[in-house]
Design an enzyme around this catalytic site. Structure first.
Site, PDB file in Angstrom:
ATOM      1  N   ALA A  64     -26.387 -46.657 -10.989  1.00 28.20           N
ATOM      2  CA  ALA A  64     -26.894 -45.519 -11.749  1.00 28.20           C
ATOM      3  C   ALA A  64     -26.687 -45.846 -13.227  1.00 28.20           C
ATOM      4  CB  ALA A  64     -26.126 -44.259 -11.365  1.00 28.20           C
ATOM      5  N   GLY A 109     -25.026 -47.319  -7.317  1.00 28.64           N
ATOM      6  CA  GLY A 109     -26.237 -46.677  -6.796  1.00 28.64           C
ATOM      7  C   GLY A 109     -27.251 -47.670  -6.250  1.00 28.64           C
ATOM      8  N   GLU A 112     -26.105 -48.344  -2.818  1.00 26.00           N
ATOM      9  CA  GLU A 112     -26.374 -47.117  -2.045  1.00 26.00           C
ATOM     10  C   GLU A 112     -27.860 -46.982  -1.707  1.00 26.00           C
ATOM     11  OE1 GLU A 112     -24.240 -44.868  -5.077  1.00 26.00           O
ATOM     12  OE2 GLU A 112     -23.014 -43.999  -3.480  1.00 26.00           O
TER      13      GLU A 112
HETATM   14  C1  HXC Z   1     -26.953 -48.808 -17.695  1.00 27.20           C
HETATM   15  C2  HXC Z   1     -26.949 -51.076 -17.497  1.00 27.20           C
HETATM   16  C3  HXC Z   1     -26.363 -50.993 -16.220  1.00 27.20           C
HETATM   17  C4  HXC Z   1     -26.095 -49.690 -15.694  1.00 27.20           C
HETATM   18  C5  HXC Z   1     -26.632 -53.078 -16.699  1.00 27.20           C
HETATM   19  N1  HXC Z   1     -27.091 -52.386 -17.750  1.00 27.20           N
HETATM   20  N2  HXC Z   1     -26.179 -52.255 -15.735  1.00 27.20           N
HETATM   21  N3  HXC Z   1     -27.230 -50.002 -18.223  1.00 27.20           N
HETATM   22  N4  HXC Z   1     -26.395 -48.647 -16.481  1.00 27.20           N
HETATM   23  N5  HXC Z   1     -25.584 -49.495 -14.478  1.00 27.20           N
HETATM   24  C6  HXC Z   1     -27.665 -52.929 -18.981  1.00 27.20           C
HETATM   25  C7  HXC Z   1     -26.600 -53.494 -19.904  1.00 27.20           C
HETATM   26  O1  HXC Z   1     -25.996 -52.481 -20.648  1.00 27.20           O
HETATM   27  C8  HXC Z   1     -27.431 -54.432 -20.749  1.00 27.20           C
HETATM   28  O2  HXC Z   1     -28.120 -53.683 -21.734  1.00 27.20           O
HETATM   29  C9  HXC Z   1     -28.456 -54.970 -19.766  1.00 27.20           C
HETATM   30  O3  HXC Z   1     -28.502 -54.035 -18.689  1.00 27.20           O
HETATM   31  C10 HXC Z   1     -28.064 -56.329 -19.208  1.00 27.20           C
HETATM   32  O4  HXC Z   1     -26.762 -56.223 -18.675  1.00 27.20           O
HETATM   33  P1  HXC Z   1     -25.569 -57.188 -19.106  1.00 27.20           P
HETATM   34  O5  HXC Z   1     -24.303 -56.456 -18.827  1.00 27.20           O
HETATM   35  O6  HXC Z   1     -25.769 -57.709 -20.487  1.00 27.20           O
HETATM   36  O7  HXC Z   1     -25.771 -58.381 -18.066  1.00 27.20           O
HETATM   37  P2  HXC Z   1     -24.665 -59.330 -17.451  1.00 27.20           P
HETATM   38  O8  HXC Z   1     -23.663 -59.730 -18.503  1.00 27.20           O
HETATM   39  O9  HXC Z   1     -25.399 -60.415 -16.739  1.00 27.20           O
HETATM   40  O10 HXC Z   1     -23.878 -58.438 -16.389  1.00 27.20           O
HETATM   41  C11 HXC Z   1     -24.566 -57.919 -15.264  1.00 27.20           C
HETATM   42  C12 HXC Z   1     -23.690 -56.831 -14.594  1.00 27.20           C
HETATM   43  C13 HXC Z   1     -23.298 -55.793 -15.641  1.00 27.20           C
HETATM   44  C14 HXC Z   1     -22.448 -57.490 -13.982  1.00 27.20           C
HETATM   45  C15 HXC Z   1     -24.546 -56.211 -13.461  1.00 27.20           C
HETATM   46  O11 HXC Z   1     -24.483 -55.350 -16.330  1.00 27.20           O
HETATM   47  C16 HXC Z   1     -22.619 -54.589 -15.072  1.00 27.20           C
HETATM   48  O12 HXC Z   1     -21.450 -54.616 -14.728  1.00 27.20           O
HETATM   49  N6  HXC Z   1     -23.362 -53.461 -14.995  1.00 27.20           N
HETATM   50  C17 HXC Z   1     -22.813 -52.206 -14.503  1.00 27.20           C
HETATM   51  C18 HXC Z   1     -22.684 -52.239 -12.999  1.00 27.20           C
HETATM   52  C19 HXC Z   1     -22.065 -50.970 -12.453  1.00 27.20           C
HETATM   53  O13 HXC Z   1     -20.918 -50.644 -12.801  1.00 27.20           O
HETATM   54  N7  HXC Z   1     -22.807 -50.229 -11.655  1.00 27.20           N
HETATM   55  C20 HXC Z   1     -22.359 -48.999 -11.011  1.00 27.20           C
HETATM   56  C21 HXC Z   1     -22.645 -47.827 -11.915  1.00 27.20           C
HETATM   57  S1  HXC Z   1     -21.973 -46.339 -11.256  1.00 27.20           S
HETATM   58  P3  HXC Z   1     -28.188 -54.145 -23.262  1.00 27.20           P
HETATM   59  O14 HXC Z   1     -28.926 -53.026 -23.925  1.00 27.20           O
HETATM   60  O15 HXC Z   1     -26.794 -54.330 -23.712  1.00 27.20           O
HETATM   61  O16 HXC Z   1     -28.950 -55.434 -23.198  1.00 27.20           O
HETATM   62  C22 HXC Z   1     -23.061 -45.860 -10.081  1.00 27.20           C
HETATM   63  C23 HXC Z   1     -22.808 -44.520  -9.461  1.00 27.20           C
HETATM   64  C24 HXC Z   1     -23.821 -44.119  -8.463  1.00 27.20           C
HETATM   65  O17 HXC Z   1     -23.991 -46.525  -9.749  1.00 27.20           O
HETATM   66  C25 HXC Z   1     -23.673 -42.673  -8.063  1.00 27.20           C
HETATM   67  C26 HXC Z   1     -24.015 -41.705  -9.143  1.00 27.20           C
HETATM   68  C27 HXC Z   1     -23.988 -40.263  -8.714  1.00 27.20           C
END
Ligand code: HXC
Length: 258
Positions: A64, A109, A112
């Site tokens: 998400a 998400g 999921e």
């Molecule tokens: C918003 C995101 C994102 C996310 C990546 N991006 N994941 N933006 N929400 N979940 C964006 C980054 O900010 C970045 O934007 C661009 O995508 C590229 O990501 P990088 O981090 O630069 O890439 P990399 O270094 O290769 O790392 C990849 C990654 C990392 C390991 C997947 O992006 C990451 O950890 N993302 C978050 C993963 C996560 O925690 N997901 C769960 C979220 S909670 P910019 O603008 O900087 O280029 C969830 C809850 C669900 O899902 C239920 C809700 C009710």
């Protein structure tokens, strides 16, 4: 639609989540568009099988959208979780099979979303995880429920409590995915499986999905009674008559018409 692409080919509907600048992260808009895309696919009676994938080969869906969730309060957070659960449950209950084609990250998400699909095919560079607790939240789009049902409570609890990612081979080992394929052939493999499914009797396939889904949430006697009822329903279909007549007459059936 801005973040969702819908395509159709030979009775297969393809939904692509396309926000590559954010690794296909699900924000409000993308979830609403996904909801509309699923409705469109449901209403298209010419589509027998569905594939959901993410744009690019780096991510299926990286979760998400964290930048949108950051400032949510109790009310908007609950609404956001409820919207995701609404859409993913609709996918799970869709009256046609859904294959998740997972190329790259399927986190939070994203994992999921994959769990709400019937079948998961992963590229060899895929990574799965429920990192929510590292962000101060719980999984909110069904992860606490579907992950445990698919891989068992022990593995689900390990993944959810640690927030650690697992790779495609480990996902295969624990039964989180059906198949791992080289990343270059992910789309072809998903299409191949979808074509195989779409080539079977659509009413029978639909009833199989309903029977498995319903049966998994009730006692075995109720589930078997449900199976008997869907089995009986098949005999009202032209597909059953055509397929069995072709078998008895030793000829190849050209295709199903419903
Ligand atoms: C918003 C995101 C994102 C996310 C990546 N991006 N994941 N933006 N929400 N979940 C964006 C980054 O900010 C970045 O934007 C661009 O995508 C590229 O990501 P990088 O981090 O630069 O890439 P990399 O270094 O290769 O790392 C990849 C990654 C990392 C390991 C997947 O992006 C990451 O950890 N993302 C978050 C993963 C996560 O925690 N997901 C769960 C979220 S909670 P910019 O603008 O900087 O280029 C969830 C809850 C669900 O899902 C239920 C809700 C009710």
């Amino acid at each position: 639609m801005e973040n969702i692409i819908i395509e159709k080919s030979n009775h297969i509907g393809i939904i692509t989540i396309s926000r590559p600048q954010a690794l296909n992260a699900l924000n409000w808009q993308t979830l609403r568009e996904l909801d509309a895309a699923v409705d469109a696919i449901e209403n298209d009676k010419d589509i027998y099988c569905v594939i959901i994938g993410g744009a690019g080969d780096k991510a299926f869906v990286a979760g998400a959208d964290i930048s949108e969730m950051k400032d949510m309060d109790v009310f908007s957070g609950s609404d956001f979780g409820a919207l995701g659960n609404w859409v993913f449950r609709k996918i799970e209950l869709l009256d046609k099979p859904v294959i998740a084609a997972i190329g790259g990250y399927a986190l939070g998400g994203g994992c999921e979303l994959a769990l709400s699909c019937d079948i998961r095919i992963a590229s060899d560079n895929a990574k799965f995880g429920q990192p929510e607790v590292s962000l101060g939240i719980t999984p909110g789009f069904g992860g606490t429920q579907r992950l445990a049902r698919i891989v068992g409570t022990g593995k689900a609890k390990e993944m959810i409590y640690t927030g650690a990612n697992i790779d495609a081979q480990e996902a295969l080992r624990i039964g989180l995915v059906n198949k791992v394929v080289p990343k270059e052939s992910l789309n072809d493999e998903a299409m191949k499986m979808a074509a195989k499914i779409a080539g079977n009797a659509p009413i029978a396939v639909k009833l199989c999905k309903a029977a498995i889904n319903y049966g998994m949430q009730c006692d075995i006697d109720t589930a078997l009674a449900y199976e008997s009822s869907v089995f009986g329903q098949c005999f009202a279909s032209q597909d059953q008559k055509d397929a069995m007549t072709a078998f008895v007459e030793k000829r190849k059936l050209e295709g199903f018409n419903n």
